[in-house]
Design a protein around this motif. Structure first.
Motif, short mmCIF file in Angstrom:
data_model
loop_
_atom_site.label_atom_id
_atom_site.label_comp_id
_atom_site.label_asym_id
_atom_site.label_seq_id
_atom_site.Cartn_x
_atom_site.Cartn_y
_atom_site.Cartn_z
N GLU A 91 48.35 -3.12 2.14
CA GLU A 91 48.51 -4.37 2.89
C GLU A 91 47.18 -4.80 3.51
O GLU A 91 46.83 -5.99 3.49
CB GLU A 91 49.57 -4.20 3.97
N ASN A 92 46.44 -3.85 4.05
CA ASN A 92 45.14 -4.17 4.65
C ASN A 92 44.15 -4.65 3.60
O ASN A 92 43.35 -5.56 3.86
CB ASN A 92 44.58 -2.94 5.37
N THR A 115 49.55 4.86 6.08
CA THR A 115 50.24 5.17 4.84
C THR A 115 49.56 4.40 3.70
O THR A 115 48.80 3.45 3.92
CB THR A 115 51.71 4.76 4.91
N LYS A 116 49.85 4.80 2.47
CA LYS A 116 49.30 4.08 1.32
C LYS A 116 49.76 2.62 1.33
O LYS A 116 48.98 1.72 0.99
CB LYS A 116 49.70 4.76 0.02
N ALA A 117 50.99 2.40 1.73
CA ALA A 117 51.50 1.03 1.79
C ALA A 117 50.72 0.21 2.80
O ALA A 117 50.38 -0.96 2.55
CB ALA A 117 52.99 1.05 2.14
N TYR A 127 56.21 1.66 -13.80
CA TYR A 127 55.85 2.72 -12.85
C TYR A 127 56.41 2.49 -11.45
O TYR A 127 56.56 3.45 -10.69
CB TYR A 127 54.33 2.84 -12.76
N GLY A 128 56.62 1.24 -11.09
CA GLY A 128 57.06 0.95 -9.73
C GLY A 128 55.94 1.24 -8.75
O GLY A 128 54.81 1.57 -9.11
N ALA A 129 56.24 1.11 -7.46
CA ALA A 129 55.24 1.37 -6.40
C ALA A 129 55.31 2.81 -5.99
O ALA A 129 56.38 3.40 -5.88
CB ALA A 129 55.49 0.46 -5.20
N THR A 130 54.14 3.39 -5.74
CA THR A 130 54.05 4.77 -5.24
C THR A 130 53.69 4.73 -3.77
O THR A 130 52.66 4.16 -3.41
CB THR A 130 53.00 5.58 -6.02
N GLY A 139 50.79 3.99 -10.62
CA GLY A 139 51.79 3.36 -9.77
C GLY A 139 51.21 2.87 -8.46
O GLY A 139 51.52 1.76 -8.00
N HIS A 140 50.35 3.69 -7.84
CA HIS A 140 49.71 3.29 -6.58
C HIS A 140 48.82 2.07 -6.78
O HIS A 140 48.87 1.11 -5.99
CB HIS A 140 48.89 4.44 -6.02
#
Length: 220
Positions: A118-119, A112-114, A216-219, A162-163
């Motif tokens: 993290e990586n 996932t993008k999240a 924007y917050g996190a996408t 956002g991303h």
């Protein structure tokens, strides 16, 4: 230079609405940044100029500078040939620094993008920990990539911004912590004014990215 040849025909996205620019402008901006920080180490300066070549120009390096048939090798092995070429031409220290500035080979695993964010943060933390030269090169690159993100905060760019805010914002604290933890080694490679500028720019970037995160917050 080698970097100009290797990045030939590559371009880089500019601020929204403006034309794409030659990719070589990015490593050259980074090299100017570290020069302004007072860096005189040839290995650091060359590695900053070459920092994206193994990741983005691997086949071009091998075609031009590595004789023999390497086509059956996987990307990890091909990268090793590229690092060996850099060591022969520019020295082992430069090659080691370029390695530390290069993103890891993609595993092919679906993330996932999240998870990717993290990586990315974990990779930055690992590569700069206790390595002042890598810290300087990584920070210069980070400032160029994350430092201008607010210019792209315009209508139509919400998802992308956002991303990237979610990707970059946590990494500021990683750089700030390492700047304090390894201060003596970093100060040995930069001027007093350069070290102060690093502190100031990281603080300013934290404020900018924090403001964007609020908008924007996190996408995911």
């Amino acid at each position: 230079s080698a970097a100009s040849y290797l990045h030939l025909h590559q371009t880089r996205a500019n601020r929204k609405g403006l034309p794409r620019t030659s990719y070589i402008e990015h490593p050259l901006r980074n090299s100017l940044r570290v020069l302004r920080w007072g860096v005189v180490s040839e290995a650091i300066l060359i590695s900053v100029v070459l920092h994206d070549t193994v990741e983005d120009c691997l086949k071009r390096i091998l075609d031009a500078f590595v004789p023999g048939d390497w086509s059956g090798l996987n990307e990890t092995a091909q990268r090793e040939l590229a690092y060996q070429w850099i060591a022969r031409e520019f020295g082992q220290e430069t090659s080691d620094l370029v390695r530390s500035l290069t993103n890891p080979v993609a595993t092919g695993e679906h993330l996932t993008k999240a998870q990717k964010r993290e990586n990315y943060a974990a990779d930055v933390a690992k590569k700069i920990r206790g390595n002042a030269g890598a810290f300087i090169g990584k920070l210069a690159d980070f400032m160029d990539n994350a430092g201008g993100l607010h210019h792209n905060a315009v209508d139509g760019n919400e998802k992308m911004v956002g991303h990237l805010v979610a990707k970059y914002f946590p990494v500021v604290a990683i750089f700030e912590a390492e700047l304090r933890r390894n201060a003596d080694a970093i100060k040995a490679l930069v001027s007093e004014e350069g070290y102060a500028d690093m502190e100031l720019k990281l603080s300013m970037l934290a404020g900018r990215l924090g403001a964007l995160a609020g908008l924007y917050g996190a996408t995911a």
